[in-house]
Design an enzyme around this catalytic site. Structure first.
Site, PDB file in Angstrom:
ATOM      1  CE1 TYR A  56      13.316   8.979 -45.841  1.00 12.18           C
ATOM      2  CE2 TYR A  56      13.018   6.658 -45.097  1.00 12.18           C
ATOM      3  CZ  TYR A  56      12.451   7.507 -45.511  1.00 12.18           C
ATOM      4  OH  TYR A  56      11.287   7.692 -45.305  1.00 12.18           O
ATOM      5  CG  LEU A 217       5.036   5.162 -32.234  1.00  8.65           C
ATOM      6  CD1 LEU A 217       6.046   4.058 -31.834  1.00  8.65           C
ATOM      7  CD2 LEU A 217       3.371   3.980 -31.452  1.00  8.65           C
ATOM      8  CB  ALA A 218       2.595  11.291 -32.492  1.00 10.62           C
ATOM      9  N   GLY A 220       7.386   9.280 -31.639  1.00 16.72           N
ATOM     10  CA  GLY A 220       7.485   9.212 -30.374  1.00 16.72           C
ATOM     11  C   GLY A 220       6.376   9.775 -28.774  1.00 16.72           C
ATOM     12  CG  LEU A 222       0.851   9.498 -29.684  1.00 16.97           C
ATOM     13  CD1 LEU A 222       0.310   8.245 -30.992  1.00 16.97           C
ATOM     14  CD2 LEU A 222      -0.009   9.660 -29.235  1.00 16.97           C
ATOM     15  N   GLY A 224       4.128   7.851 -24.250  1.00 16.68           N
ATOM     16  CA  GLY A 224       4.419   8.519 -23.039  1.00 16.68           C
ATOM     17  C   GLY A 224       5.384   8.563 -22.753  1.00 16.68           C
ATOM     18  CE  LYS A 225      11.815   9.955 -25.862  1.00 16.30           C
ATOM     19  NZ  LYS A 225      12.966   9.205 -26.471  1.00 16.30           N
TER      20      LYS A 225
END
Length: 320
Positions: A56, A217-218, A220, A222, A224-225
């Protein structure tokens, strides 16, 4: 410092909070100063389990890998909080053509490099970042075992192994009397369930492994964005997220998350994480944040208790 509920990582004796913080953002989407304030807040809020990797964030323009560990090391030196965190890092992804894989000589070189960057003398959880099929498992495990005996590493884990290879590694450790992988780091979330639930989960449960899943959160989705194609412009990764997840099943999952969230005065993010935390085989999903507000939201996810019915509703919405 807030008191968080904790769980044990496999049989390692290491206790961690219900969420793991993903340190891939340090030196990538957040600079050093912001990274320091996020790390201070994480310890303050009781989210003291930090997962990073030597690679990273090599993918970012101008980076060569090691940036996240270097920032963490500077923070550890400045803050004096080494004993306040559980520190996880990884080896095995390609840093350069000669720095890759899980051969013993390379593991030995890589751990010294990570310890130097992290400015510490021990790594709590050292993980094989991906399976190296060109190196016999027994050689890799012997190398990890010697690092534990030398006190450089407290426990070892595996990331991106398939079920068969993971079980094989665990069997070798048992037969040879070597340290075993205590944790598994697979991809898992409400959308991406198939690979973990169809084999890896059984291996983890049977062997009592801790599971710290990534992409919880897949990317982002998940949160809902991303509800319509135009939302792809909301982030650099937006286009890929919309292409992968914004389909009938994805929309069904978001709808179910938001329904459950409304009845708890919570967010879709919090519900998506609470659903994973409630799964018996999951120890602490990995999630990242780039602001203090997001960290506060994560804390609330660890306090959210879903009913059996809500857990089933979400599972049903995400059926393939």
């Amino acid at each position: 410092m807030s008191q968080q509920k904790t769980r044990q990582l496999g049989d390692s004796g290491i206790q961690v909070p219900l969420l793991t913080f993903g340190g891939n953002v340090f030196g990538w989407t957040v600079d050093e100063k912001t990274s320091f304030s996020l790390l201070d807040a994480l310890v303050e809020k009781g989210l003291f389990f930090i997962d990073t990797a030597d690679v990273y964030s090599r993918w970012a323009p101008g980076n060569e890998g090691g940036e996240s560990e270097t920032i963490m090391g500077k923070w550890l030196k400045k803050s004096g909080k080494r004993d306040s965190i559980v520190l996880a890092t990884k080896v095995g992804m390609e840093l350069s053509p000669e720095k890759t894989g899980l051969k013993p000589a390379y593991i030995r070189q890589a751990v010294e490099d990570s310890l130097r960057r992290l400015q510490t003398d021990v790594i709590d959880l050292y993980q094989a970042h991906r399976d190296d099929q060109d190196t016999p498992l027994v050689e890799t495990l012997k190398a990890f075992d010697s690092l534990i005996k030398e006190g450089k590493v407290r426990a070892i884990g595996a990331s991106n192994y398939n079920a068969k290879r993971l079980q094989e590694a665990l069997d070798i450790s048992k037969k040879e009397g070597l340290a075993r992988y205590e944790t598994l780091q697979p991809e898992y979330n409400l959308y991406d369930r198939q690979e973990y639930e169809s084999g890896l989960e059984q291996v983890a449960v049977k062997n009592g492994l801790g599971v710290i899943n990534y992409y919880s959160l897949a990317s982002g989705f998940l949160s809902g964005k991303y509800k319509k194609p135009e939302d792809a412009s909301k982030s650099k990764r937006g286009q890929g997220i919309v292409e992968k997840y914004l389909n009938e099943r994805g929309k069904r999952i978001i709808e179910a998350l938001e329904d459950v969230a409304a009845s708890h005065d919570a967010s879709a993010t919090q519900v998506a994480l609470a659903w994973q935390i409630a799964r018996p085989s999951i120890t602490a999903p990995i999630v990242s944040a780039t602001s203090l507000e997001q960290i506060n939201e994560l804390v609330k996810a660890t306090e959210l208790e879903l009913s059996k019915q809500e857990i089933e509703e979400l599972a049903s919405a995400s059926k393939l």
